[in-house]
Design an enzyme around this catalytic site. Structure first.
Site, mmCIF file in Angstrom:
data_model
loop_
_atom_site.group_PDB
_atom_site.id
_atom_site.type_symbol
_atom_site.label_atom_id
_atom_site.label_comp_id
_atom_site.label_asym_id
_atom_site.label_seq_id
_atom_site.Cartn_x
_atom_site.Cartn_y
_atom_site.Cartn_z
ATOM 1 N NE ARG A 54 -21.306 43.425 -16.573
ATOM 2 C CZ ARG A 54 -22.203 43.115 -17.512
ATOM 3 N NH1 ARG A 54 -22.512 43.999 -18.436
ATOM 4 N NH2 ARG A 54 -22.771 41.931 -17.545
ATOM 5 N NE ARG A 65 -37.141 43.187 -6.223
ATOM 6 C CZ ARG A 65 -37.592 44.266 -6.858
ATOM 7 N NH1 ARG A 65 -37.739 45.418 -6.231
ATOM 8 N NH2 ARG A 65 -37.916 44.196 -8.131
ATOM 9 C CG HIS A 68 -38.595 47.049 -2.305
ATOM 10 N ND1 HIS A 68 -38.199 46.758 -3.590
ATOM 11 C CD2 HIS A 68 -38.756 48.388 -2.264
ATOM 12 C CE1 HIS A 68 -38.126 47.881 -4.293
ATOM 13 N NE2 HIS A 68 -38.464 48.887 -3.507
ATOM 14 C CB SER A 96 -10.934 38.759 -8.234
ATOM 15 O OG SER A 96 -11.090 39.995 -7.534
ATOM 16 C CB SER A 158 -20.906 38.623 -18.824
ATOM 17 O OG SER A 158 -20.521 39.847 -19.403
ATOM 18 C CD GLU A 161 -19.933 41.351 -14.342
ATOM 19 O OE1 GLU A 161 -18.750 41.677 -14.182
ATOM 20 O OE2 GLU A 161 -20.510 41.391 -15.453
ATOM 21 C CG ASP A 169 -33.489 38.870 -7.939
ATOM 22 O OD1 ASP A 169 -33.390 39.810 -7.120
ATOM 23 O OD2 ASP A 169 -33.675 39.045 -9.148
#
Length: 194
Positions: A54, A65, A68, A96, A158, A161, A169
């Protein structure tokens, strides 16, 4: 079993965890990565990204991005990815910092004369020790037996990630600001064969 009335509370909990984590990432580490990316781009150098599972998906979104924004960005392992050279930049996302294939990539990149940046839960990891820039993401480790003080209701990695995607971003927005790139220019590089 989770009921429909519990879903908004779960969502709020996840958002709270994300806000707490992202706010704790040292700003100077983000600025250092933005500087590395801008410098690499100014020299017409190439930026490679790598991650497993993930985390790798978050890095793939980041590479898109960067492309872009006008950078020469590649995902390690894709059939059209060229060879890494001296002066290039390899950005790795690894909770990790110990994933075998990523440790090998970092070592090879350093041997070839490229710079390495790492976003991780464990800055003192094997990759962290090799990296020129390390961004510490204070999320819970996938393996919960590490004594981490960070708590999360979410499974495995989770929180790392999700935080990684928000961090990357943010890096894109900082690069856009630094280089005077706007969304319209980026849209001009968007895929158009769909």
């Amino acid at each position: 079993m989770t009921t429909l009335t519990e879903i908004p509370a779960l969502t709020r909990s996840i958002l709270h965890e994300l806000e707490r984590t992202v706010k704790s990432i040292p700003v100077e580490e983000i600025e250092r990565l933005v500087g590395q990316i801008a410098e690499t781009g100014a020299r017409a150098g190439r930026i490679f990204v790598a991650g497993a599972g993930r985390s790798g998906l978050m890095l793939r979104a980041f590479a898109m991005r960067l492309m872009h924004a006008g950078f020469h960005a590649y995902v390690v392992g894709e059939a059209v990815t060229p060879g890494l050279q001296a002066g290039d930049l390899l950005i790795i996302g690894s909770g990790s910092g110990e994933t075998g294939s990523l440790v090998h990539m970092a070592a090879k990149a350093k041997k070839l004369g490229a710079s390495v940046a790492l976003a991780t839960v464990r800055p003192d990891s094997t990759i962290g020790q090799m990296a020129d820039t390390v961004i510490a993401v204070p999320a819970a480790a996938k393996e919960r037996n590490d004594g981490s003080a960070t708590t999360t209701i979410q499974p495995m990695g989770s929180l790392f990630e999700q935080s990684l995607l928000l961090l990357l971003d943010t890096v894109v927005l900082c690069c856009m600001d630094r280089l005077g790139i706007d969304s319209a220019a980026m849209f001009g590089r968007h895929a158009n064969l769909e």
